[in-house]
Design a protein around this motif. Structure first.
Motif, PDB file in Angstrom:
ATOM      1  N   PRO A   1       0.811  -1.221   0.000  1.00 40.63           N
ATOM      2  CA  PRO A   1       0.000   0.000   0.000  1.00 40.63           C
ATOM      3  C   PRO A   1       0.839   1.263   0.000  1.00 40.63           C
ATOM      4  O   PRO A   1       1.972   1.286   0.494  1.00 40.63           O
ATOM      5  N   ASP A   2       0.261   2.330  -0.538  1.00 38.62           N
ATOM      6  CA  ASP A   2       0.848   3.661  -0.419  1.00 38.62           C
ATOM      7  C   ASP A   2       0.583   4.253   0.961  1.00 38.62           C
ATOM      8  O   ASP A   2       1.383   5.028   1.482  1.00 38.62           O
ATOM      9  N   ILE A   3      -0.577   3.902   1.535  1.00 36.93           N
ATOM     10  CA  ILE A   3      -0.963   4.376   2.859  1.00 36.93           C
ATOM     11  C   ILE A   3      -1.516   3.190   3.641  1.00 36.93           C
ATOM     12  O   ILE A   3      -2.277   2.378   3.103  1.00 36.93           O
ATOM     13  N   PHE A   4      -1.124   3.074   4.889  1.00 44.02           N
ATOM     14  CA  PHE A   4      -1.654   2.050   5.794  1.00 44.02           C
ATOM     15  C   PHE A   4      -2.321   2.767   6.958  1.00 44.02           C
ATOM     16  O   PHE A   4      -1.669   3.527   7.679  1.00 44.02           O
ATOM     17  N   ILE A   5      -3.639   2.553   7.126  1.00 42.73           N
ATOM     18  CA  ILE A   5      -4.413   3.219   8.172  1.00 42.73           C
ATOM     19  C   ILE A   5      -4.830   2.183   9.204  1.00 42.73           C
ATOM     20  O   ILE A   5      -5.510   1.205   8.882  1.00 42.73           O
ATOM     21  N   VAL A   6      -4.425   2.394  10.442  1.00 41.51           N
ATOM     22  CA  VAL A   6      -4.764   1.493  11.550  1.00 41.51           C
ATOM     23  C   VAL A   6      -5.846   2.162  12.392  1.00 41.51           C
ATOM     24  O   VAL A   6      -5.695   3.313  12.806  1.00 41.51           O
ATOM     25  N   ASP A   7      -6.931   1.448  12.645  1.00 44.29           N
ATOM     26  CA  ASP A   7      -8.041   2.021  13.397  1.00 44.29           C
ATOM     27  C   ASP A   7      -7.897   1.744  14.894  1.00 44.29           C
ATOM     28  O   ASP A   7      -7.888   0.588  15.313  1.00 44.29           O
ATOM     29  N   LYS A   8      -7.736   2.794  15.663  1.00 45.79           N
ATOM     30  CA  LYS A   8      -7.841   2.829  17.129  1.00 45.79           C
ATOM     31  C   LYS A   8      -6.707   2.167  17.883  1.00 45.79           C
ATOM     32  O   LYS A   8      -6.086   2.791  18.750  1.00 45.79           O
ATOM     33  N   GLU A   9      -6.403   0.908  17.615  1.00 47.60           N
ATOM     34  CA  GLU A   9      -5.399   0.184  18.388  1.00 47.60           C
ATOM     35  C   GLU A   9      -4.018   0.385  17.755  1.00 47.60           C
ATOM     36  O   GLU A   9      -3.744  -0.178  16.690  1.00 47.60           O
ATOM     37  N   PRO A  10      -3.126   1.159  18.366  1.00 50.54           N
ATOM     38  CA  PRO A  10      -1.867   1.511  17.709  1.00 50.54           C
ATOM     39  C   PRO A  10      -1.045   0.322  17.237  1.00 50.54           C
ATOM     40  O   PRO A  10      -0.399   0.384  16.184  1.00 50.54           O
ATOM     41  N   LEU A  11      -1.055  -0.772  18.003  1.00 47.89           N
ATOM     42  CA  LEU A  11      -0.277  -1.952  17.630  1.00 47.89           C
ATOM     43  C   LEU A  11      -1.165  -3.130  17.249  1.00 47.89           C
ATOM     44  O   LEU A  11      -0.682  -4.246  17.063  1.00 47.89           O
ATOM     45  N   GLY A  12      -2.467  -2.869  17.137  1.00 45.68           N
ATOM     46  CA  GLY A  12      -3.386  -3.949  16.840  1.00 45.68           C
ATOM     47  C   GLY A  12      -3.732  -4.756  18.073  1.00 45.68           C
ATOM     48  O   GLY A  12      -3.219  -4.520  19.178  1.00 45.68           O
ATOM     49  N   LEU A  13      -4.609  -5.710  17.904  1.00 44.62           N
ATOM     50  CA  LEU A  13      -5.023  -6.572  19.004  1.00 44.62           C
ATOM     51  C   LEU A  13      -3.830  -7.351  19.534  1.00 44.62           C
ATOM     52  O   LEU A  13      -3.192  -8.107  18.801  1.00 44.62           O
ATOM     53  N   LYS A  14      -3.501  -7.123  20.795  1.00 47.76           N
ATOM     54  CA  LYS A  14      -2.382  -7.798  21.453  1.00 47.76           C
ATOM     55  C   LYS A  14      -1.096  -7.714  20.621  1.00 47.76           C
ATOM     56  O   LYS A  14      -0.317  -8.661  20.534  1.00 47.76           O
ATOM     57  N   GLY A  15      -0.891  -6.548  19.976  1.00 47.34           N
ATOM     58  CA  GLY A  15       0.338  -6.304  19.243  1.00 47.34           C
ATOM     59  C   GLY A  15       0.426  -6.953  17.883  1.00 47.34           C
ATOM     60  O   GLY A  15       1.501  -6.957  17.262  1.00 47.34           O
ATOM     61  N   GLU A  16      -0.696  -7.473  17.354  1.00 42.32           N
ATOM     62  CA  GLU A  16      -0.624  -8.259  16.121  1.00 42.32           C
ATOM     63  C   GLU A  16      -0.234  -7.435  14.889  1.00 42.32           C
ATOM     64  O   GLU A  16       0.192  -7.996  13.882  1.00 42.32           O
ATOM     65  N   ALA A  17      -0.387  -6.102  14.947  1.00 39.80           N
ATOM     66  CA  ALA A  17      -0.057  -5.283  13.776  1.00 39.80           C
ATOM     67  C   ALA A  17       1.384  -4.772  13.795  1.00 39.80           C
ATOM     68  O   ALA A  17       1.839  -4.188  12.808  1.00 39.80           O
ATOM     69  N   GLU A  18       2.130  -4.999  14.891  1.00 42.66           N
ATOM     70  CA  GLU A  18       3.453  -4.383  14.985  1.00 42.66           C
ATOM     71  C   GLU A  18       4.416  -4.928  13.940  1.00 42.66           C
ATOM     72  O   GLU A  18       5.206  -4.165  13.357  1.00 42.66           O
ATOM     73  N   GLU A  19       4.375  -6.203  13.664  1.00 45.04           N
ATOM     74  CA  GLU A  19       5.284  -6.758  12.666  1.00 45.04           C
ATOM     75  C   GLU A  19       5.026  -6.131  11.299  1.00 45.04           C
ATOM     76  O   GLU A  19       5.961  -5.833  10.549  1.00 45.04           O
ATOM     77  N   THR A  20       3.759  -5.916  10.982  1.00 45.41           N
ATOM     78  CA  THR A  20       3.404  -5.274   9.711  1.00 45.41           C
ATOM     79  C   THR A  20       3.870  -3.830   9.689  1.00 45.41           C
ATOM     80  O   THR A  20       4.423  -3.348   8.683  1.00 45.41           O
ATOM     81  N   LEU A  21       3.664  -3.104  10.789  1.00 49.84           N
ATOM     82  CA  LEU A  21       4.125  -1.715  10.877  1.00 49.84           C
ATOM     83  C   LEU A  21       5.644  -1.637  10.697  1.00 49.84           C
ATOM     84  O   LEU A  21       6.156  -0.779   9.964  1.00 49.84           O
ATOM     85  N   ALA A  22       6.356  -2.539  11.357  1.00 54.71           N
ATOM     86  CA  ALA A  22       7.820  -2.530  11.273  1.00 54.71           C
ATOM     87  C   ALA A  22       8.291  -2.822   9.856  1.00 54.71           C
ATOM     88  O   ALA A  22       9.239  -2.185   9.359  1.00 54.71           O
ATOM     89  N   TRP A  23       7.641  -3.777   9.177  1.00 57.56           N
ATOM     90  CA  TRP A  23       8.049  -4.113   7.812  1.00 57.56           C
ATOM     91  C   TRP A  23       7.788  -2.952   6.862  1.00 57.56           C
ATOM     92  O   TRP A  23       8.647  -2.585   6.050  1.00 57.56           O
TER      93      TRP A  23
END
Length: 402
Positions: free
Chosen positions: A105-127
């Motif tokens: 994506p050109d833009i990644f928008i995360v709704d409300k939970e900065p790292l996702g449920l129990k941190g599940e989005a952090e690996e994606t954010l880091a990549w």
């Protein structure tokens, strides 16, 4: 005319463990963006059980990840009985990361939970951060929780340092004059500098073309608890009002798809023979909201945006646990003269609730207060996205102050 963007892509993440609010907010933003920009594609990653029950505009699609639900005590459990929570989270984390890698994506928008449920989005954010080609955006509703509860939760999760590490921008889906979702938190200046108060998200009814019209109803009061997972008490109180006073205006009561089956059955029995219509779920709540003469609700974000969008007199009966978000929103709305509020124990006083519902159709709408906030969030988001993806438009990047 929509602006042409060639092969632009936006990925949205909505963890969706309780209610419909996160997915409905992402969907409203996605639809506004594809209307504004031809050639733009939006993909929503959602954990909502009923993500497929909604319609999506052309160039908006969704990826369903395994569902996790939030229990009344604040803990989580997998919807799949044969799978434990840790296994479900591993699957969700992998699907989100693989989707980002393939969609790019050109833009990644995360709704409300900065790292996702129990941190599940952090690996994606880091990549995505390491790749350096994606603008990372955190979207926050107008009110998250009371400052003391939110501060404790975010401190425990280490959210503020992680926001500073990963996110380029923070969008607040409300005006600064209504509420600051991070008030009372020790927000670093560099994080504050990335915040844009874009405004509330206006909702509208799409014109029906070639479709049968909805059946005509008498003037009605709409009763909605959103997803319904914690709405049985408010709905029961409302039905009891019609039981005591069947001469109240016709009622249309939407139970919500997440209301437990036993509560749904009990409320349906309780309403039998009354001048009310019981509906399990409607994917186009905007149509019911637009036709109502008044609204009884719990004060969730999307319902509040709809009340403002369609300028409806409203009675808010907020929940107070496990979050105080609805209580704070209802209190602020009442302070500004935008809505009435009853505490849950006040609504349980049936004669008092009868009087409030009877008064609803005659009350002035929010716009009559002279203090109704602007509903320019979707337009402002579209302008920001257009500036990012097509910078030669010659317009400065907008930073909303209120």
């Amino acid at each position: 005319m929509p602006i042409r963007l060639k092969n632009a892509r936006i990925l949205m993440y909505s963890h969706d463990t309780f209610g419909l609010g996160h997915l409905r907010r992402c969907r409203a933003i996605a639809h506004a963006l594809v209307e504004a920009f031809s050639g733009l594609q939006v993909l929503i990653v959602s954990g909502a059980q009923i993500a497929g029950a909604f319609d999506y505009r052309a160039r908006v699609d969704f990826v369903k990840i395994p569902s996790v639900i939030k229990l009344r005590d604040g803990e989580y459990t997998s919807m799949a009985k044969h799978m434990d929570l840790s296994e479900t989270l591993r699957m969700r984390r992998a699907i989100l990361l693989d989707t980002a890698r393939s969609f790019r994506p050109d833009i990644f928008i995360v709704d409300k939970e900065p790292l996702g449920l129990k941190g599940e989005a952090e690996e994606t954010l880091a990549w995505l951060k390491a790749e350096g080609h994606t603008r990372l955006v955190l979207g926050l509703r107008d009110i998250m929780d009371s400052p003391q509860l939110l501060a404790a939760e975010w401190e425990r999760r280490g959210n503020l340092p992680k926001i500073a590490q990963y996110y380029d921008d923070i969008w607040v889906y409300g005006p600064r004059a209504f509420h600051d979702p991070l008030a009372g938190l020790p927000v670093p200046p560099e994080v504050r500098a990335r915040m844009s108060f874009v405004g509330f998200l206006k909702r509208r009814v799409r014109a029906r073309t070639g479709l049968p019209q909805a059946p005509a109803r008498p003037p009605y009061v709409l009763v909605t608890s959103g997803g319904g997972g914690d709405g049985a008490e408010m709905t029961r109180d409302a039905i009891n009002a019609w039981r005591l006073a069947p001469d109240l205006p016709h009622g249309v009561i939407v139970l919500g798809p997440y209301m437990p089956a036993e509560e749904r059955a009990a409320l349906t029995r309780l309403a039998r023979g009354l001048p009310v219509e019981i509906i399990d779920f409607v994917p186009k709540m905007e149509e019911l909201m637009a036709g109502a003469v008044g609204v009884v609700c719990m004060g969730g974000y999307n319902t509040w945006c709809e009340v403002l969008s369609f300028d409806k007199p409203a009675l808010i009966i907020p929940r107070r646990v496990p979050r105080e978000e609805q209580l704070l929103r209802a209190t602020r709305a009442a302070e500004l003269g935008l809505a009435m509020m009853l505490q849950p124990e006040e609504a349980a006083d049936t004669p008092r609730l009868v009087a409030a519902i009877r008064a609803l159709p005659g009350l002035p709408p929010p716009s009559a207060s002279g203090r109704a906030p602007e509903l320019d969030g979707l337009a402002n988001i579209a302008q920001i996205v257009g500036d990012w993806l097509k910078p030669d438009r010659g317009e400065p990047l907008m930073r909303r102050a209120g």
